[in-house]
Write an enzyme that holds these catalytic residues in place. Sequence first.
Site, PDB file in Angstrom:
ATOM      1  N   GLY A  58       5.342 -19.788 -11.377  1.00 50.83           N
ATOM      2  CA  GLY A  58       6.241 -20.553 -12.240  1.00 50.83           C
ATOM      3  C   GLY A  58       5.878 -20.360 -13.698  1.00 50.83           C
ATOM      4  N   GLY A  59       5.444 -19.155 -14.026  1.00 45.67           N
ATOM      5  CA  GLY A  59       5.137 -18.830 -15.422  1.00 45.67           C
ATOM      6  C   GLY A  59       6.398 -18.331 -16.118  1.00 45.67           C
ATOM      7  CB  CYS A 212      -0.860 -10.668 -25.841  1.00 47.01           C
ATOM      8  SG  CYS A 212      -0.224 -10.388 -27.510  1.00 47.01           S
ATOM      9  CB  CYS A 393       2.265  -7.101 -29.784  1.00 52.47           C
ATOM     10  SG  CYS A 393       0.832  -8.008 -30.345  1.00 52.47           S
TER      11      CYS A 393
END
Length: 461
Positions: A58-59, A212, A393
């Site tokens: 559930g991200g 990231c 990014c």
Amino acid sequence: MLSRRALRSSRLAAGMLGYTPAASNRAPIGIGRSFATEAVIPPMHRTSPSHKIVIVGGGTAGLAVSHQLLRSGRFATDDIAVVDPATWHHYQPGWTLVGGGLKKKEDLRSALDTLVDKEIKLYNDSVATFNPEDNLITLSNGHQIGYNHLVVVPGITMKYDQIKGLSEALADPHSPVSTIYSYQTCDKVDRTIAKFRKGNAIFSQPAGIVKCAGAPQKILWMAVDKWTQAGLFRPLDPGASPIKISFATGLPVMFGVPKYSKKLDKLRTERGVEGLFQHDLVEINGDKAIFTLPDGEKVTRQFDLLHAVPKMGPHSFIAESTLANEVGLVDVDEHTTRHKRFSNVWSIGDASALPTSKTAAAITSQAPVLVSNILRTLDGKELDASYDGYTSCPLITEYGKVMLTEFRYGAEVKETFGDLFGIDQSVPRRVFYQLKKHFFPWIYYKSMVKGTWAGPKGFIR
Ligand code: UQ1
């Protein structure tokens, strides 16, 4: 754990007793031992619910995909299920801003159950095993769930123990070791940077899988800016400054895309930051950071402040499953997002083997592809959506400025605003900083988790 046969026969026995799932699971007085054994099995075992789509995670990916599917209008209540043991859903791209003192971490999280539409069934539990041959998953509580299509998007996890001494140093409120990579410690980063007056500051970035890949240097650049403003660091004369700054990265370059890497390395040298390339942090021992070089040689550096980025990797329930490739990531086709061996299994995001940089921005492009291809499959049609590897990014280079890197497979630059307005996104700009600090967190909860945001492609239906 019960075998499927045992489960079936136990259900049979329960049926013979007239047992209903809602009934007490204590043995009724007077029944024999075998029934008593039967009777202590949690009621949930007695039914194996099934859903058209089961989404593990559930991200960012799980919420975007589940709601995009729901919004297609093709699913009834509980046709779609989300499985996630978490209480909270975090806007993780914001933890860098917390580390830089720009946001409060409590403002970046929401209770997961408030984000999942009431028409979607939420199982608040973790997955124990996958049985893709039988279209079943088993939860940690033993409960089995069937599916027609499975979407595997649980993300990756921090492997703190792969850097010796890291967990202990992070947990110690007095140690100058912190990381923006967890909810618990992202605010310690701000406190540690704010009170630092003199000595060696090291910012690390591991070799291997990370989410990231630009974040480890975003926090470096904010610290450089803060200490420069405070007169504690002089970029033109770093040797004579009270603070010395090093960026120690397991990679051979500042960034994986040559155009941006060149600019970032120029910033690094102009700003008097020492570059320790191919230095992979493996141990923290008191005020010593120990790095491994590619040839196995060890290098030890003393530090007075350390921003450490943990090593990361797949969850073991993924890595140990038949869904994983040799490095433990879900083995999907890089364009269709469909599993290479199980045609009703799909994956995007950090847990997937999509060979691109792992970011929330990447999900904005991946989710619509996965959703379109599942819907085409349900219609018995050929897949027609293809993911090009888009990721981004927004790299904070100082307070007030961001270099908005955007690229696709093959480290090929793909700049939204470059294409629209003919500007060079490798130049750090104030408008990109506003996007990073205000617009992206806002649009994320306003639209992305609800399935109506496709990043550079704008809003979707
Ligand atoms: C984006 O859509 C997004 O999500 C809300 C981000 O935050 C996590 C981003 O960092 C980026 C870069 C995008 C992409 C959107 C545009 C308009 C470039």
